[in-house]
Design an enzyme around this catalytic site. Sequence first.
Site, short mmCIF file in Angstrom:
data_model
loop_
_atom_site.label_atom_id
_atom_site.label_comp_id
_atom_site.label_asym_id
_atom_site.label_seq_id
_atom_site.Cartn_x
_atom_site.Cartn_y
_atom_site.Cartn_z
N PRO A 66 0.83 -1.21 0.00
CA PRO A 66 0.00 0.00 0.00
C PRO A 66 0.86 1.25 0.00
O PRO A 66 1.88 1.32 0.71
CB PRO A 66 -0.80 -0.13 1.30
CG PRO A 66 -0.87 -1.59 1.55
CD PRO A 66 0.44 -2.15 1.06
N CYS A 67 0.44 2.24 -0.79
CA CYS A 67 1.32 3.38 -1.05
C CYS A 67 1.15 4.54 -0.09
O CYS A 67 1.89 5.51 -0.16
CB CYS A 67 1.08 3.89 -2.47
SG CYS A 67 -0.59 4.58 -2.73
#
Length: 427
Positions: free
Chosen positions: A126-127
């Site tokens: 997840p960024c």
Amino acid sequence: MFDFAAKNCSRPIFIDLFAGAGGLSEGFVRAGFDPVAHVEADPGAAYTLRTREAFHLLRVRGNLSAYDAYLSGQLKRSELYSLAFPSGSNSVINDTIGRESLAKIFERLDARIGARRLDLIVGGPPCQAYSLVGRARSEQKMIGDQRNYLFVYYAEFLRRYRPKFFIFENVVGLLTAHEIDGTRYFDMMLPLFKELGYSIEHKIIAADEHGIPQKRKRVILVGRRGRKGGFFPELEKVSADFLVKDAIGDLPSLHAGKGKPSIISLKKPPSRWLAESGLLAKGGGTTWHVARPHNSRDLRIFKKVVNKWNKNGKRLSYNDLPESLKTHNNRSSFLDRFKVVAADLPASHTVVAHISKDGNYYIHPDNAQNRSLTPREAARLQTFPDDFYFESVSGEPSRTSAFMQIGNAVPVLLAEKIARKLVESWS
């Protein structure tokens, strides 16, 4: 390009970590790779992955009529899965990757891989922890957030399965995100991956430079076992000969609050770009063309935003609105909080997961429709095929869940281009 069939090679198998809705995976499938497993924490996205696997299995068996029956509401999701997965087994592992879950995930992956050798691992954590926006909104600048260290668990999959290649994808902010002492997470990753026996090459890839109708930059890090270099999948840059309207202009006109998530027919002829893209469904239909409702104030603002762009080619600043339409006290930042997806540009601005919150940053360019984008229009900009269906946990359509999955994805056609270039380094 390298032809696996011509060389009597089996199709490479891969696993997709932090898979999301499967945009990256779908691109590799289109390029001839076989996914043996997907690992994804979000239950809604996990259902999307199962439904897409069902589509591919039924397609191979020549039974897409069952999939169409599901999209039109004639079959329940459980019935679709019973047809696609008669043994009950599918490729999706719905679990959060972390210290406590690794052993259980490895056990399930071992069972799916069996005696085969895994060729490839793809995926990107997840960024939020690396993104510039995420850091700007966090009081601690995301320092100390455990999501910063998910690459450590990615490395554990490399250590166990030792694939020939891996693809690690993330936001550009990955290159600057750092710990409190200034150490970049990226500088932690590289020696870890190299310690495991991989040579590493990375670049920033801009999707709009490679035939994708969206401005989206991502860091693509590629690892190859051994010390050989020159294996990065160099994509040819292409001059856009299409516009955003070529990606979404054939979809039926809708007003705010109208449309439906189930399958509909496309009555307008597609653009040349769309016809050549490989995104159209064989039956000519699609799903998730349903517009969110908006209050009357926002609809009046949308009109002004679209008119200013269509007439003058200029964006509307929040401060340009009459006082009667202003509700935010902040008049010094986020002045572009209302933005049209311009039909006459070759690429839209980046589609991100915030589209699940409201549509104010993704206003449809046709003022006669006066609304924000539908999930299908956003999916077109992300180059998801028209027969790709976005699920929710309950099985009931969730526009929020669909938007979230679409905004977090890798553009499918970009992933496909990376995959096709990667096989040139396969031997």
